[in-house]
Design a protein around this motif. Sequence first.
Motif, PDB file in Angstrom:
ATOM      1  N   THR A   1      61.603  70.392  59.953  1.00  0.00           N
ATOM      2  CA  THR A   1      61.898  69.322  59.171  1.00  0.00           C
ATOM      3  C   THR A   1      62.190  67.779  59.938  1.00  0.00           C
ATOM      4  OG1 THR A   1      64.226  69.599  58.482  1.00  0.00           O
ATOM      5  CG2 THR A   1      62.390  70.552  57.022  1.00  0.00           C
ATOM      6  N   GLU A   2      63.323  68.242  61.294  1.00  0.00           N
ATOM      7  CA  GLU A   2      63.481  67.075  61.840  1.00  0.00           C
ATOM      8  C   GLU A   2      62.089  66.549  62.725  1.00  0.00           C
ATOM      9  OE1 GLU A   2      66.731  68.622  64.163  1.00  0.00           O
ATOM     10  OE2 GLU A   2      68.285  67.661  62.680  1.00  0.00           O
ATOM     11  N   ILE A   3      61.220  67.529  62.977  1.00  0.00           N
ATOM     12  CA  ILE A   3      60.101  67.104  63.690  1.00  0.00           C
ATOM     13  C   ILE A   3      59.249  66.136  62.854  1.00  0.00           C
ATOM     14  CG2 ILE A   3      57.729  68.004  64.539  1.00  0.00           C
ATOM     15  CD1 ILE A   3      58.988  70.616  65.608  1.00  0.00           C
ATOM     16  N   VAL A   4      59.108  66.584  61.633  1.00  0.00           N
ATOM     17  CA  VAL A   4      58.387  65.635  60.541  1.00  0.00           C
ATOM     18  C   VAL A   4      59.063  64.291  60.548  1.00  0.00           C
ATOM     19  CG1 VAL A   4      57.793  65.223  58.174  1.00  0.00           C
ATOM     20  CG2 VAL A   4      57.653  67.497  59.302  1.00  0.00           C
ATOM     21  N   ALA A   5      60.439  64.578  60.539  1.00  0.00           N
ATOM     22  CA  ALA A   5      61.172  62.798  60.306  1.00  0.00           C
ATOM     23  C   ALA A   5      61.141  62.212  61.628  1.00  0.00           C
ATOM     24  CB  ALA A   5      62.582  63.392  60.331  1.00  0.00           C
ATOM     25  N   THR A   6      61.031  62.557  63.034  1.00  0.00           N
ATOM     26  CA  THR A   6      60.776  62.261  64.041  1.00  0.00           C
ATOM     27  C   THR A   6      59.455  61.633  64.150  1.00  0.00           C
ATOM     28  OG1 THR A   6      62.226  63.611  65.244  1.00  0.00           O
ATOM     29  CG2 THR A   6      60.580  62.436  66.756  1.00  0.00           C
ATOM     30  N   THR A   7      58.369  62.374  63.531  1.00  0.00           N
ATOM     31  CA  THR A   7      56.994  61.885  63.559  1.00  0.00           C
ATOM     32  C   THR A   7      56.708  60.793  62.716  1.00  0.00           C
ATOM     33  OG1 THR A   7      56.211  64.093  64.028  1.00  0.00           O
ATOM     34  CG2 THR A   7      54.509  62.466  63.198  1.00  0.00           C
ATOM     35  N   VAL A   8      57.476  60.794  61.325  1.00  0.00           N
ATOM     36  CA  VAL A   8      57.559  59.753  60.588  1.00  0.00           C
ATOM     37  C   VAL A   8      58.148  58.201  61.026  1.00  0.00           C
ATOM     38  CG1 VAL A   8      58.454  58.661  58.392  1.00  0.00           C
ATOM     39  CG2 VAL A   8      57.341  61.285  58.540  1.00  0.00           C
ATOM     40  N   ALA A   9      59.209  58.408  62.082  1.00  0.00           N
ATOM     41  CA  ALA A   9      59.820  57.431  62.579  1.00  0.00           C
ATOM     42  C   ALA A   9      58.925  56.769  63.779  1.00  0.00           C
ATOM     43  CB  ALA A   9      61.092  57.736  63.174  1.00  0.00           C
ATOM     44  N   ASP A  10      58.048  57.742  64.511  1.00  0.00           N
ATOM     45  CA  ASP A  10      57.116  57.134  65.461  1.00  0.00           C
ATOM     46  C   ASP A  10      56.111  56.489  64.716  1.00  0.00           C
ATOM     47  OD1 ASP A  10      58.744  58.544  67.522  1.00  0.00           O
ATOM     48  OD2 ASP A  10      57.322  60.231  67.376  1.00  0.00           O
ATOM     49  N   VAL A  11      55.812  56.751  63.645  1.00  0.00           N
ATOM     50  CA  VAL A  11      54.462  56.184  62.779  1.00  0.00           C
ATOM     51  C   VAL A  11      55.189  54.868  62.333  1.00  0.00           C
ATOM     52  CG1 VAL A  11      52.791  56.398  60.999  1.00  0.00           C
ATOM     53  CG2 VAL A  11      53.206  58.389  62.654  1.00  0.00           C
ATOM     54  N   GLU A  12      55.982  54.897  61.578  1.00  0.00           N
ATOM     55  CA  GLU A  12      56.505  53.676  60.746  1.00  0.00           C
ATOM     56  C   GLU A  12      57.965  53.320  61.120  1.00  0.00           C
ATOM     57  OE1 GLU A  12      53.934  54.807  56.466  1.00  0.00           O
ATOM     58  OE2 GLU A  12      56.008  54.952  56.722  1.00  0.00           O
ATOM     59  N   ASN A  13      58.108  52.178  61.020  1.00  0.00           N
ATOM     60  CA  ASN A  13      59.411  51.678  61.340  1.00  0.00           C
ATOM     61  C   ASN A  13      59.907  51.057  59.795  1.00  0.00           C
ATOM     62  OD1 ASN A  13      62.056  50.622  62.202  1.00  0.00           O
ATOM     63  ND2 ASN A  13      61.073  48.544  63.008  1.00  0.00           N
ATOM     64  N   GLY A  14      60.488  51.864  58.995  1.00  0.00           N
ATOM     65  CA  GLY A  14      61.078  51.554  57.722  1.00  0.00           C
ATOM     66  C   GLY A  14      60.051  51.335  56.605  1.00  0.00           C
ATOM     67  N   GLY A  15      60.294  51.150  55.278  1.00  0.00           N
ATOM     68  CA  GLY A  15      59.421  51.142  54.457  1.00  0.00           C
ATOM     69  C   GLY A  15      60.082  51.249  52.860  1.00  0.00           C
ATOM     70  N   PRO A  16      59.445  51.014  51.925  1.00  0.00           N
ATOM     71  CA  PRO A  16      60.078  50.978  50.448  1.00  0.00           C
ATOM     72  C   PRO A  16      60.695  52.222  49.844  1.00  0.00           C
ATOM     73  CG  PRO A  16      57.827  50.882  49.975  1.00  0.00           C
ATOM     74  CD  PRO A  16      58.058  50.878  51.678  1.00  0.00           C
TER      75      PRO A  16
END
Length: 449
Positions: free
Chosen positions: A47-62
């Motif tokens: 799940t931390e891999i998923v979190a890291t990947t999300v952070a790589d793709v997007e810088n914030g959001g609603p």
Amino acid sequence: MTTTREFARFVQETGYADLSPDVRDALKRRVLDAVGIGIAAADAGPTEIVATTVADVENGGPCALWRRDRGASPVQAAMHNTALVRYLDYMDSFLAPGETPHPSDNVGAVVAAAEYADRSGEELLAALAVAYEIQAELAWNAPVRDRGFDHVTHTVISAAAGASKALGLEFGATRNAIAIAGTAHNALRVTRTGEINEWKGIASANAARNAVYSAMLAENGMAGPRNLFEGRKGWQDVISGPFEVDLSPGERVHDVMTKRYVAETYAQSAVEGIIEVAEREDLAPGEVAGIKLQTFGGAKLIIGGGEGNRYEVRNRAQADHSLPYMLAAALIDRDLSLEQYEPDRIRRDDVQELLRIVDVTENPDLTERFEAGEMPAVVDVTMDDGTTYRVEKDAFRGHPSAPIGWGALEDKFDAVAGDHLPADERDTIVETIRSLDERDASDLTALLA
């Protein structure tokens, strides 16, 4: 009427007022179960891999990324938050005869869409009811396991329907969302056969992400094949075979089981049984000569060796889908919770030696009983002196025939998430979910960020 039209009409016509008080209460309990598991999974490696990947793709959001103190788009929030709910294999299940999906796989997608669209708690519950109902109807009437597809092939459709409801899509866009999701995102069963790896616990998160993205594409005007299910080379032709559905306003939520143990769904009765006999007879693990489990066909197939070796267990993903490991660990430790899936526990000699003398066989009578709604198991433990102790189970606590209410669910919440929350924060989360129909979706997600 095509099935895409039938699903889209159901989404449009089902609102909070159509849900019975029992359905509303059951849905809120589903949210509590999912949230507690999700909180506990935030520090797991995958799940931390998923979190890291999300952070790589997007810088914030609603939309809140649960336990990350940052936001993302509804698409990436659906991926991340569903990964949390699913990864520990402690989530709920539908016990259909030919398929056992996990309807809480819809929660992350629906909550993210509801947060993004600023929906009320009532609207969130209506969207969850839609998702749970469609997933159940597909599981019962259109199983895909034997055709080589994974059950998240259902999830992408149900989550797209729930997300469409939460986003407030009109009929045509809802139909397109379901069509896009069901056409483009059909997952292979290889995820859960052979040498199981960590994707097994993340596959539904990918489905949730694809579901929300499909709904957002449809909201912006993208069309999908209206004859998704019945069309030439369509879903029924290629994936499921012919089927019909009979949709109710969320009543299928009562067919959901709550896991008592951290174990694959089909293991629950067997694990409960072996703990009972180990405690009753005060069994010494070192004096056990053999363990024999008689079970039903689906359990033998999925976690008993029918789809791959279940005796070579070296990681968490393999352990929670291995009946030999789960029974051995449960007998030794008198429990099967998160601690039994720590790497050093999995690899310890006592459990590695004991799991190799576990024999799992299908009993056709038990298969018939499973198909009639039970979850049967017969466990025999034979000791070195030749004494054999037996326990027989029809079901387990948490099965639809023996459901658990708020008190037991709060106990589970505390057991799995308690160490991750201050007491006041725990109480606020529980009370918010209990009164969700009096609040907004954002009231919940603000607590989970």
